[in-house]
Design an enzyme around this catalytic site. Structure first.
Site, mmCIF file in Angstrom:
data_model
loop_
_atom_site.group_PDB
_atom_site.id
_atom_site.type_symbol
_atom_site.label_atom_id
_atom_site.label_comp_id
_atom_site.label_asym_id
_atom_site.label_seq_id
_atom_site.Cartn_x
_atom_site.Cartn_y
_atom_site.Cartn_z
ATOM 1 N N ARG A 60 -32.046 -2.664 21.971
ATOM 2 C CA ARG A 60 -31.142 -1.724 21.312
ATOM 3 C C ARG A 60 -30.232 -1.032 22.317
ATOM 4 N NH1 ARG A 60 -32.354 -1.021 16.088
ATOM 5 N NH2 ARG A 60 -31.661 1.118 15.826
ATOM 6 N N ARG A 109 0.823 -1.195 0.000
ATOM 7 C CA ARG A 109 0.000 0.000 0.000
ATOM 8 C C ARG A 109 0.864 1.254 0.000
ATOM 9 N NH1 ARG A 109 -3.964 -2.031 4.682
ATOM 10 N NH2 ARG A 109 -2.175 -3.376 5.001
ATOM 11 N N ASP A 137 -35.668 -0.153 4.530
ATOM 12 C CA ASP A 137 -36.629 -1.133 5.020
ATOM 13 C C ASP A 137 -37.815 -1.155 4.052
ATOM 14 O OD1 ASP A 137 -35.117 -1.769 7.216
ATOM 15 O OD2 ASP A 137 -36.112 -0.341 8.541
ATOM 16 N N ARG A 195 -28.122 -8.357 5.422
ATOM 17 C CA ARG A 195 -28.365 -6.964 5.032
ATOM 18 C C ARG A 195 -27.077 -6.258 4.607
ATOM 19 N NH1 ARG A 195 -32.811 -3.276 7.561
ATOM 20 N NH2 ARG A 195 -32.636 -1.486 6.184
ATOM 21 N N ASP A 231 -28.169 -1.992 12.414
ATOM 22 C CA ASP A 231 -28.020 -0.596 12.007
ATOM 23 C C ASP A 231 -27.175 0.193 13.009
ATOM 24 O OD1 ASP A 231 -29.958 -0.880 13.937
ATOM 25 O OD2 ASP A 231 -31.397 0.480 13.017
ATOM 26 N N ASP A 238 -40.870 -0.971 4.466
ATOM 27 C CA ASP A 238 -41.999 -0.080 4.753
ATOM 28 C C ASP A 238 -41.546 1.376 4.868
ATOM 29 O OD1 ASP A 238 -40.543 -0.579 7.015
ATOM 30 O OD2 ASP A 238 -42.262 -0.839 8.351
#
Length: 537
Positions: A490, A228, A356, A340, A445, A358
């Site tokens: 969460r 690199r 999502d 996901r 998420d 919805d």
């Protein structure tokens, strides 16, 4: 191959051995303390020009340099104080200046000197290196290196001219005049780089070890793919977060587009996650997923739509899906929520719009968020914002969805990010983090926000005023967002992630980006994104 601290030029084999930093036994194992420079302060100079506080060796290795420092000490802007009080037999070895030096040494607090000095002298001690080097980096005190022949830590990949100044031990008395001649703009740049290098490579033992291993990896793979470049090691976020397995073209990473003079591609791929509790698709054109697909289909920037069908029953036949101007792929996902952020060969664009099934977004909202993301390709850009906070009463991190003037997360139910984060999420995170997400079936998420903030050290970006971004659950179905246990899970995830990362990487922001002329009292026909103001927040 040997990795050693305080490595001298005469012993270290260039291109083979690795020089590592000398760190204190209390150096944090992982996570790491942040740098202490919170803002770019003006003027660039601080109270003291040059400072040093440490041991003086009356005899033996390192004695000549440190015994000469008193010649430069002026008690005004050059503070170089030493003490003979170390070791069991210091009184037997003291010279006629020790009492005076000890008294002057006690006048100054070491931490105050670090915080209030533009430059910090890093002279050789019994070794060429010392703990002071890392302490100066963290404090944003520009190191002045006074140890001829010392190979600086990770010298083969880090350009230390960005953050440090070399001095010659044989020309000690010229040091103050030399550093006074450095321009203020250069001082500010040097100070900024102390913070970048400290945070990227030195703030924890874990980072030091990983940096060492990355250098080894580069050398081993050099014959195959080439090592690199200095750009990767000496620009944010650094080599630890630029996994070469992703691509051999650095312009395809989200971090180097500006430095390379390149731009992110003109299109995006929409990835829609269908949740079992909300998915309902039929010939009825009013279902949330159908309406979302139609809004996407009107976007001029859309390249492909991928639907991750996570319901056990097979997806409906193609005749039930709307016809889009781009390819529509339905992947029957039996792996649950973990898919996901799994790398998908079908994603050929830099930008991913994660949705999502919805989600409530109009075409204008989608296009505006995408154009904002193109200016910030290394961040999450989207609509649903959340916040974290420290709860003193419970001594834990808290999670809230209350609408306030700041936020620290943008949920991936309606957000753009670079598809490199799929690779980093899948291959760059530990198994405990993935296991926590799988067990909760909830927090992927939040983990993605942790990852992006950890890599960039920047907050996400919220666009427009929309507060609600999901459909109300269909009659007879129960949305996980209305489940009381959902919030508790969460918050538990938030604390688990912080413990595994070793610190809290989320950063708060109060910035929101709206379209030009947003809610200005001019004709709507003059505005580019005309539907956005019609959306209920």
């Amino acid at each position: 191959m040997l990795a050693r601290a305080s490595a001298p030029v005469s012993i270290l084999r260039p291109g083979f051995d690795i020089s590592i930093p000398l760190f204190h036994r209390n150096h944090l194992e992982k996570g790491g303390e942040p740098g202490l420079v919170n803002a770019v302060n003006f003027p660039g100079t601080k109270k003291y020009l040059l400072a040093f506080k440490g041991k003086r060796y009356v005899h033996g290795i390192g004695s000549e340099t440190r015994n000469s420092l008193y010649h430069l000490h002026n008690s005004r802007d050059v503070i170089l104080v030493t003490t003979c009080k170390h070791g069991r037999s210091w009184r037997d070895l003291q010279d006629e200046r020790c009492d005076e030096d000890n008294a002057e040494y006690d006048r100054y607090d070491y931490e105050v000197l670090l915080q209030n000095s533009t430059f910090c002298l890093v002279p050789r001690g019994r070794r060429l290196g010392s703990f002071r080097f890392l302490e100066a980096l963290q404090a944003g005190c520009i190191p002045v290196l006074l140890a001829n022949g010392w190979v600086l830590p990770f010298d083969s990949v880090i350009d230390w001219s960005l953050a440090a100044v070399w001095a010659d031990e044989r020309l000690l008395l010229q040091v103050p005049d030399s550093i006074r001649s450095i321009e203020v703009a250069k001082l500010i740049s040097l100070r900024q780089w102390t913070q970048i290098l400290w945070e990227r490579y030195f703030s924890s033992i874990e980072k030091i070890v990983h940096t060492t291993l990355e250098i080894v990896f580069d050398r081993v793979s050099q014959e195959i793919a080439g090592s690199r470049s200095g750009l990767i090691w000496n620009s944010a976020p650094g080599a630890l977060f630029s996994l070469p397995q992703f691509s051999d073209t650095w312009s395809q990473y989200p971090f180097y587009t500006e430095a390379l003079g390149s731009e992110v591609g003109p299109n995006f791929t929409a990835v829609i996650y269908s949740h079992p509790a909300t998915t309902n698709i039929s010939p009825n054109a009013n279902t949330p997923l159908i309406r979302l697909l139609k809004s996407l289909g009107k976007s001029l920037h859309l390249s492909r739509v991928i639907v991750l069908w996570s319901v056990e029953r097979p997806p409906p036949p193609r005749s039930h899906w709307p016809i889009l101007p781009v390819p529509l792929t339905i992947l029957h996902n039996t792996a649950g929520i973990s898919a996901r952020f799994r790398p998908q060969p079908l994603i050929e664009t830099a930008a991913v719009l994660s949705l999502d099934d919805d989600s409530l977004l109009s075409t204008d909202e989608i296009d505006f968020a995408y154009n904002v993301w193109r200016s910030f390709p290394d961040r999450i850009v989207g609509y649903p914002a959340r916040s974290h906070f420290w709860d003193d009463a419970k001594a834990t991190w808290g999670y809230t969805s209350k609408w306030t003037n700041d936020y620290s997360l943008v949920l991936t139910g309606a957000a753009f990010y670079h598809h490199y984060y799929h690779h980093l999420y899948t291959h760059g995170l530990g198994p405990l983090l993935h296991k926590t997400v799988e067990q909760s079936q909830n927090c992927e998420d939040i983990l993605m926000n942790f990852l992006v903030s950890h890599v960039t050290r920047r907050p996400p970006i919220k666009v427009t005023q929309r507060k609600v971004y999901k459909e109300n659950p269909a009659s007879g179905s129960r949305s996980p967002w209305n489940d009381p246990d959902h919030f508790v899970q969460r918050q538990t995830c938030l604390n688990t992630f912080a413990a595994v990362f070793g610190y809290m990487p989320l950063l708060r922001s109060n910035m929101r980006l709206d379209p030009v002329l947003f809610k200005d009292s001019v004709s709507n026909m003059r505005k580019k994104y005309r539907q956005i103001e019609l959306v209920m927040s």
